[in-house]
Write an enzyme that holds these catalytic residues in place. Structure first.
Site, short mmCIF file in Angstrom:
data_model
loop_
_atom_site.label_atom_id
_atom_site.label_comp_id
_atom_site.label_asym_id
_atom_site.label_seq_id
_atom_site.Cartn_x
_atom_site.Cartn_y
_atom_site.Cartn_z
N LYS A 128 -5.89 -10.56 -9.91
CA LYS A 128 -7.05 -10.81 -9.07
C LYS A 128 -8.17 -9.82 -9.45
O LYS A 128 -7.87 -8.67 -9.79
CB LYS A 128 -6.62 -10.57 -7.61
CG LYS A 128 -7.60 -11.01 -6.58
CD LYS A 128 -6.98 -10.84 -5.20
CE LYS A 128 -8.06 -10.82 -4.15
NZ LYS A 128 -7.57 -10.59 -2.80
N LYS A 144 0.83 -1.22 0.00
CA LYS A 144 0.00 0.00 0.00
C LYS A 144 0.85 1.25 0.00
O LYS A 144 0.50 2.26 -0.61
CB LYS A 144 -0.95 0.00 1.19
CG LYS A 144 -2.13 -0.92 0.99
CD LYS A 144 -3.35 -0.44 1.73
CE LYS A 144 -4.57 -1.22 1.30
NZ LYS A 144 -5.72 -0.95 2.14
N LYS A 148 -11.70 -3.78 -8.53
CA LYS A 148 -12.26 -2.58 -9.16
C LYS A 148 -11.16 -1.71 -9.76
O LYS A 148 -11.30 -1.17 -10.84
CB LYS A 148 -13.03 -1.78 -8.10
CG LYS A 148 -14.41 -1.40 -8.57
CD LYS A 148 -15.24 -0.81 -7.48
CE LYS A 148 -14.80 0.60 -7.16
NZ LYS A 148 -15.69 1.34 -6.29
#
Ligand code: SF4
Length: 330
Positions: A191, A111, A194
Site C-alpha cells: 500500500k 503496531k 510514507k
C-alpha cells in the site's frame, strides 16, 4: 443532516494514496453531512515522535486538507487536542471495554510488532479514543477503508454497551466504505505509504512526479515495446483508473496496452498529464493558503469552539447518566 466524523493523523505531506483513497471522497461528502474532520494529534503521540515538529505537522495537514477542498468554514475541521472532551469520553469508555477485545484488534497487533520498544497503553487504547472521537459528536457515518471497518464495528459495540448499561445515548454508526480501492505504492508491492518510500506526494511538481513514475515497474510481460501487456497486471493502470476519463481509459490505455498500440513510457506520460490536471490546482491553492495561514487558523479556532460546545453537551449527558453530575443536596 446526519453526522459524519473522520480523522487523519498529522503525518506530514499527503500523498496521492491519501488523496484518492480518502480526502477526495471527504470533499464531496462534506456537502451531504454535518461533517467533522479532525487532525488527530492525540492518536499521533502513541508512537515515538518529535514534539518540536508536531505544531508544524498539524498546520501542514490542515493547509493541505483545505487546499484539497475541505472548506474549514463549512466543515468542522479541527485539531483533536483542542477539544478536551475526546480524552474525557475515552476514560469513560475505558471502564466499559474488556481488555481482551483491545488486545485482539488487528491494528494493535500490527503496531505493537512494528514498535516493539514502545508498546504503550495508548497504542492499546487507540480504538477507544477513536470510538470517543466519533461518539462525542454522536457520529452516524464514518468513511473508512476496509482496514478500518473493524474499528467502526468496535465503536458500534462501545455504543451498544454504554446504551445497555446507562440508557440510550449513542447512535450505532455505520462504516461508509470509500469507492476507491486500496492504492498501491509505486513499487507495486505494498500500500502507498510514507514509511515504505513508495509515494507520489500531493504537492510534488510534474518533474518530481515524473522522476519517480518513469522508473516505476509495469506489467513484466512488456519487455519490448512490441510486446502486448495485460493492464490488470500493471500498477500504472490502476493509477489511470483514478484520473483518466473514458473513453481514453478503455481505448487508449487498456486496448493500447493489450495490442501494444501504446508503449509504457507514453502510457505513463498520459497518466502524468491527467494526474497533474488534478494536482496542479491543489498545489496552487496550497501556496496561496500557506502564504496566509492565519485565515485558516481563524476558521480552525472557531471550529474548535463549536466542537467544544458540541462535545460538552455529550459529556454532560454522559455524566448525568453515569451518576457523575454534580447533584448534591445541600
Ligand atoms: S502500457 Fe500502460 S498499462 Fe500497459 S503495462 Fe505499460 S504502463 Fe502498464
Amino acid at each position: 443532516m446526519k453526522v459524519l466524523f473522520t480523522g487523519i493523523q498529522p503525518t506530514g505531506l499527503l500523498h496521492i494514496g491519501n488523496y484518492f483513497g480518502a480526502v477526495r471522497n471527504w470533499v464531496s461528502l462534506q456537502h451531504q453531512y454535518r461533517t467533522y474532520i479532525s487532525v488527530v494529534d492525540l492518536h499521533a503521540i502513541t508512537i515515538q515522535y518529535e514534539p518540536r515538529e508536531m505544531p508544524g505537522a498539524v498546520q501542514e495537514m490542515v493547509l493541505q486538507l483545505a487546499a484539497c477542498g475541505i472548506d474549514p468554514e463549512k466543515t468542522l475541521l479541527f485539531v483533536q487536542s483542542e477539544v478536551p472532551g475526546h480524552a474525557d469520553l475515552t476514560w469513560t469508555f475505558n471502564t466499559i471495554t474488556p481488555l481482551g477485545e483491545l488486545e485482539r484488534m488487528t491494528q494493535f497487533k500490527d503496531k505493537s510488532a512494528q514498535h516493539r520498544k514502545n508498546v504503550n497503553v495508548g497504542l492499546l487504547d487507540y480504538p477507544v479514543l477513536q470510538a470517543a472521537d466519533i461518539l462525542i459528536y454522536k457520529g452516524e457515518v464514518v468513511p473508512v477503508g476496509e482496514d478500518q471497518v473493524q474499528h467502526v464495528e468496535f465503536t458500534r459495540e462501545v455504543a451498544r454497551r454504554f446504551n445497555a448499561r446507562y440508557g440510550d445515548t449513542f447512535p450505532e454508526c455505520e462504516a461508509l466504505l470509500t469507492a476507491s480501492p486500496r492504492i498501491m505504492g509505486l513499487d507495486g508491492q505494498a500500500k502507498m505509504s510514507k514509511s515504505k518510500d513508495n509515494t507520489i506526494g500531493l504537492l510534488e511538481t510534474r518533474e518530481e512526479v515524473w522522476a519517480k513514475l518513469s522508473v516505476a515497474p509495469t506489467d513484466p510481460a512488456r519487455v519490448r515495446r512490441s510486446d502486448p501487456g495485460t493492464p490488470e497486471k500493471c500498477n500504472i493502470y490502476s493509477y489511470h483508473k483514478l484520473v483518466t476519463p473514458e473513453p481514453q481509459l478503455s481505448q487508449t490505455v487498456a486496448q493500447g496496452c493489450r495490442t501494444a498500440g501504446i508503449g509504457c513510457i507514453d502510457c505513463k506520460k498520459l497518466f502524468l498529464d491527467n494526474l497533474m490536471k488534478e494536482l496542479d490546482p491543489i498545489r496552487e491553492r496550497y501556496g496561496q493558503l500557506a502564504a496566509r495561514p492565519e485565515k485558516v487558523r481563524e476558521a480552525l479556532d472557531a471550529n474548535a469552539a463549536t466542537c467544544r460546545a458540541d462535545a460538552g453537551r455529550t459529556i454532560l449527558e454522559v455524566k448525568e447518566k453515569m451518576g457523575l453530575a454534580r447533584t448534591w443536596k445541600i
